[in-house]
Write a protein that holds these residues in place. Structure first.
Motif, PDB file in Angstrom:
ATOM      1  N   GLY A  32      71.361   9.920  32.469  1.00 33.24           N
ATOM      2  CA  GLY A  32      69.956   9.447  32.403  1.00 33.24           C
ATOM      3  C   GLY A  32      69.536   8.454  31.266  1.00 33.24           C
ATOM      4  O   GLY A  32      68.512   7.561  31.531  1.00 33.24           O
ATOM      5  N   LEU A  33      70.358   8.172  30.461  1.00 29.86           N
ATOM      6  CA  LEU A  33      70.139   7.024  29.398  1.00 29.86           C
ATOM      7  C   LEU A  33      69.968   5.538  29.943  1.00 29.86           C
ATOM      8  O   LEU A  33      70.822   5.526  30.744  1.00 29.86           O
ATOM      9  CB  LEU A  33      70.723   7.139  28.158  1.00 29.86           C
ATOM     10  N   LYS A  34      68.896   5.012  29.566  1.00 27.35           N
ATOM     11  CA  LYS A  34      68.970   3.521  29.928  1.00 27.35           C
ATOM     12  C   LYS A  34      69.893   2.541  29.253  1.00 27.35           C
ATOM     13  O   LYS A  34      69.421   2.503  27.803  1.00 27.35           O
ATOM     14  CB  LYS A  34      67.460   3.300  29.787  1.00 27.35           C
ATOM     15  N   LEU A  35      70.809   2.118  29.834  1.00 25.50           N
ATOM     16  CA  LEU A  35      71.618   1.105  29.194  1.00 25.50           C
ATOM     17  C   LEU A  35      71.841  -0.160  29.934  1.00 25.50           C
ATOM     18  O   LEU A  35      71.797  -0.101  31.093  1.00 25.50           O
ATOM     19  CB  LEU A  35      73.116   1.731  28.952  1.00 25.50           C
ATOM     20  N   ARG A  36      71.716  -1.310  29.273  1.00 25.01           N
ATOM     21  CA  ARG A  36      72.067  -2.364  29.802  1.00 25.01           C
ATOM     22  C   ARG A  36      73.631  -2.601  30.180  1.00 25.01           C
ATOM     23  O   ARG A  36      74.544  -1.904  29.660  1.00 25.01           O
ATOM     24  CB  ARG A  36      71.675  -3.596  29.180  1.00 25.01           C
ATOM     25  N   PRO A  37      74.059  -3.536  30.984  1.00 25.04           N
ATOM     26  CA  PRO A  37      75.308  -3.715  31.263  1.00 25.04           C
ATOM     27  C   PRO A  37      76.123  -4.068  30.306  1.00 25.04           C
ATOM     28  O   PRO A  37      77.401  -3.781  30.325  1.00 25.04           O
ATOM     29  CB  PRO A  37      75.302  -4.739  32.400  1.00 25.04           C
ATOM     30  N   ASP A  38      75.620  -4.699  29.344  1.00 23.14           N
ATOM     31  CA  ASP A  38      76.560  -5.069  28.239  1.00 23.14           C
ATOM     32  C   ASP A  38      76.337  -4.199  27.029  1.00 23.14           C
ATOM     33  O   ASP A  38      77.062  -4.382  26.082  1.00 23.14           O
ATOM     34  CB  ASP A  38      75.875  -6.312  27.671  1.00 23.14           C
ATOM     35  N   GLN A  39      75.910  -2.873  27.288  1.00 20.46           N
ATOM     36  CA  GLN A  39      76.037  -1.750  26.201  1.00 20.46           C
ATOM     37  C   GLN A  39      76.846  -0.644  26.599  1.00 20.46           C
ATOM     38  O   GLN A  39      77.370  -0.584  27.786  1.00 20.46           O
ATOM     39  CB  GLN A  39      74.521  -1.349  26.100  1.00 20.46           C
ATOM     40  N   LYS A  69      80.718   1.153  30.007  1.00 21.77           N
ATOM     41  CA  LYS A  69      82.014   0.989  29.514  1.00 21.77           C
ATOM     42  C   LYS A  69      81.794   2.158  28.374  1.00 21.77           C
ATOM     43  O   LYS A  69      81.030   2.505  27.512  1.00 21.77           O
ATOM     44  CB  LYS A  69      82.296  -0.137  28.449  1.00 21.77           C
ATOM     45  N   ILE A  70      82.659   3.407  28.402  1.00 17.51           N
ATOM     46  CA  ILE A  70      82.845   4.548  27.532  1.00 17.51           C
ATOM     47  C   ILE A  70      84.028   4.276  26.491  1.00 17.51           C
ATOM     48  O   ILE A  70      85.225   3.981  26.954  1.00 17.51           O
ATOM     49  CB  ILE A  70      83.063   5.726  28.335  1.00 17.51           C
ATOM     50  N   VAL A  71      83.939   4.126  25.246  1.00 21.40           N
ATOM     51  CA  VAL A  71      84.876   3.836  24.063  1.00 21.40           C
ATOM     52  C   VAL A  71      85.022   5.194  23.466  1.00 21.40           C
ATOM     53  O   VAL A  71      84.007   5.705  22.923  1.00 21.40           O
ATOM     54  CB  VAL A  71      84.214   2.899  23.180  1.00 21.40           C
ATOM     55  N   THR A  72      86.301   5.723  23.469  1.00 26.61           N
ATOM     56  CA  THR A  72      86.732   6.764  22.756  1.00 26.61           C
ATOM     57  C   THR A  72      87.658   6.549  21.512  1.00 26.61           C
ATOM     58  O   THR A  72      88.593   5.958  21.856  1.00 26.61           O
ATOM     59  CB  THR A  72      87.329   7.897  23.878  1.00 26.61           C
ATOM     60  N   ILE A  73      87.406   7.174  20.576  1.00 33.04           N
ATOM     61  CA  ILE A  73      88.131   6.853  19.296  1.00 33.04           C
ATOM     62  C   ILE A  73      88.214   8.423  18.551  1.00 33.04           C
ATOM     63  O   ILE A  73      87.640   9.213  18.691  1.00 33.04           O
ATOM     64  CB  ILE A  73      87.511   6.120  18.334  1.00 33.04           C
ATOM     65  N   PRO A  74      89.540   8.511  17.708  1.00 33.49           N
ATOM     66  CA  PRO A  74      89.790   9.483  17.034  1.00 33.49           C
ATOM     67  C   PRO A  74      88.905   9.433  15.943  1.00 33.49           C
ATOM     68  O   PRO A  74      88.551   8.407  15.098  1.00 33.49           O
ATOM     69  CB  PRO A  74      91.436   9.418  16.747  1.00 33.49           C
ATOM     70  N   MET A  75      88.331  10.812  15.651  1.00 29.90           N
ATOM     71  CA  MET A  75      87.355  10.587  14.181  1.00 29.90           C
ATOM     72  C   MET A  75      88.184  11.075  13.121  1.00 29.90           C
ATOM     73  O   MET A  75      87.694  10.707  11.967  1.00 29.90           O
ATOM     74  CB  MET A  75      86.452  11.783  14.485  1.00 29.90           C
ATOM     75  N   TYR A  76      89.429  11.817  13.231  1.00 34.84           N
ATOM     76  CA  TYR A  76      90.274  12.132  12.018  1.00 34.84           C
ATOM     77  C   TYR A  76      91.673  12.423  12.698  1.00 34.84           C
ATOM     78  O   TYR A  76      91.665  12.489  13.815  1.00 34.84           O
ATOM     79  CB  TYR A  76      89.778  13.395  11.528  1.00 34.84           C
ATOM     80  N   PRO A 110      78.532  -4.074  18.000  1.00 29.19           N
ATOM     81  CA  PRO A 110      77.317  -4.705  18.518  1.00 29.19           C
ATOM     82  C   PRO A 110      76.965  -4.196  19.820  1.00 29.19           C
ATOM     83  O   PRO A 110      75.890  -4.246  20.207  1.00 29.19           O
ATOM     84  CB  PRO A 110      77.347  -6.277  18.336  1.00 29.19           C
ATOM     85  N   LYS A 111      77.949  -3.856  20.717  1.00 24.36           N
ATOM     86  CA  LYS A 111      77.623  -3.509  22.076  1.00 24.36           C
ATOM     87  C   LYS A 111      77.422  -1.817  21.982  1.00 24.36           C
ATOM     88  O   LYS A 111      76.896  -1.422  23.317  1.00 24.36           O
ATOM     89  CB  LYS A 111      78.958  -3.649  22.925  1.00 24.36           C
ATOM     90  N   THR A 112      77.531  -1.142  21.021  1.00 22.30           N
ATOM     91  CA  THR A 112      77.413   0.288  21.056  1.00 22.30           C
ATOM     92  C   THR A 112      75.969   0.565  20.971  1.00 22.30           C
ATOM     93  O   THR A 112      75.300   0.247  20.269  1.00 22.30           O
ATOM     94  CB  THR A 112      77.986   1.185  19.825  1.00 22.30           C
ATOM     95  N   ARG A 113      75.494   1.353  22.145  1.00 25.99           N
ATOM     96  CA  ARG A 113      73.898   1.670  22.423  1.00 25.99           C
ATOM     97  C   ARG A 113      74.060   3.257  22.172  1.00 25.99           C
ATOM     98  O   ARG A 113      72.968   3.701  21.817  1.00 25.99           O
ATOM     99  CB  ARG A 113      73.596   1.262  23.695  1.00 25.99           C
ATOM    100  N   GLU A 118      65.341  -2.838  18.133  1.00 28.88           N
ATOM    101  CA  GLU A 118      64.715  -1.576  18.718  1.00 28.88           C
ATOM    102  C   GLU A 118      65.733  -1.365  20.044  1.00 28.88           C
ATOM    103  O   GLU A 118      66.183  -0.400  20.350  1.00 28.88           O
ATOM    104  CB  GLU A 118      63.302  -1.366  18.897  1.00 28.88           C
ATOM    105  N   LYS A 119      65.824  -2.508  20.828  1.00 28.98           N
ATOM    106  CA  LYS A 119      66.526  -2.312  22.116  1.00 28.98           C
ATOM    107  C   LYS A 119      68.069  -2.251  22.164  1.00 28.98           C
ATOM    108  O   LYS A 119      68.565  -2.010  23.059  1.00 28.98           O
ATOM    109  CB  LYS A 119      66.164  -3.236  23.208  1.00 28.98           C
ATOM    110  N   ASP A 120      68.420  -2.607  20.666  1.00 31.36           N
ATOM    111  CA  ASP A 120      69.972  -2.357  20.657  1.00 31.36           C
ATOM    112  C   ASP A 120      70.266  -1.468  19.589  1.00 31.36           C
ATOM    113  O   ASP A 120      71.694  -1.035  19.391  1.00 31.36           O
ATOM    114  CB  ASP A 120      70.223  -3.755  20.112  1.00 31.36           C
ATOM    115  N   ARG A 121      69.466  -0.535  19.098  1.00 34.89           N
ATOM    116  CA  ARG A 121      69.821   0.455  18.047  1.00 34.89           C
ATOM    117  C   ARG A 121      70.563   1.604  18.858  1.00 34.89           C
ATOM    118  O   ARG A 121      70.723   1.945  19.983  1.00 34.89           O
ATOM    119  CB  ARG A 121      68.220   1.147  17.362  1.00 34.89           C
ATOM    120  N   VAL A 122      71.543   2.215  17.888  1.00 38.14           N
ATOM    121  CA  VAL A 122      72.306   3.106  18.424  1.00 38.14           C
ATOM    122  C   VAL A 122      71.670   4.457  18.307  1.00 38.14           C
ATOM    123  O   VAL A 122      70.724   4.763  17.489  1.00 38.14           O
ATOM    124  CB  VAL A 122      73.510   3.408  17.301  1.00 38.14           C
TER     125      VAL A 122
END
Length: 179
Positions: free
Chosen positions: A26-33, A60-67, A88-91, A124-128
């Motif tokens: 349900g979160l609102k994201l732009r196509p570039d986020q 786009k879903i980015v998955t990284i290792p945390m440790y 900068p694209k992470t929303r 504000e529209k780009d904050r994580v």
């Protein structure tokens, strides 16, 4: 108990999975986020909800290792991995408080503080937006939800606060519900 305004900030759900599915689809994201998550997050609750969101909307879903090693995971390593993963694209930042496969409890407040520092430099529209699966931590630590520093928090309530099975919450800071 949770330190929140239940009438304005909590939606009742039947589980953590339902709360996360509602949140992530349900979160609102732009196509570039994009959404940032980790390889350690729950495969059904978090990863599946994010995958379905990506398939439905093209997000786009980015998955990284945390440790690298759960037995040696440190606060600095975990916070550093998240900060380096945010672009900068992470929303949305989608994390799990306690990893069910390893028992690693992530430093939620330290991550929230790092995200808040990054958000000071963003419109504000780009904050994580920091979202947390909190099912294995809710009721174990004596904290209120706002003190964690996340924007949204989903959890089943049957584990450590001993509510009946089939009950859960999705909490969000009041101004965040518009998102």
């Amino acid at each position: 108990y949770l330190g929140v305004d239940g009438l304005k900030e909590i939606a009742l759900t039947d589980s953590t999975t339902m709360g996360l599915a509602i949140l992530y689809t349900g979160l609102k994201l732009r196509p570039d986020q994009e959404i940032l998550s980790t390889t350690h997050d729950h495969p059904a609750a978090t990863q599946m909800s994010l995958r379905l969101r990506g398939l439905r909307t093209g997000t786009k879903i980015v998955t990284i290792p945390m440790y690298a090693d759960s037995a040696k995971a440190s606060v600095d390593e975990m916070v550093g991995s998240i900060v380096r993963g945010i672009t900068p694209k992470t929303r949305v930042l989608a994390l799990t408080w306690v990893h069910s496969c390893t028992g690693v409890k992530i430093p939620v407040r330290a991550i929230a503080d790092a995200v808040a520092g990054l958000n000071k430099q963003r419109d504000e529209k780009d904050r994580v937006i920091f979202c947390l699966d909190g099912v294995h931590g809710l009721g174990i630590d004596d904290v209120t939800l706002p003190s964690l520093g996340c924007d949204f928090f989903a959890a089943g309530t049957h584990k450590w606060i001993f509510a009946p099975r089939g009950t859960g919450i999705l909490w969000g800071k009041e101004p965040m519900w518009d998102e």
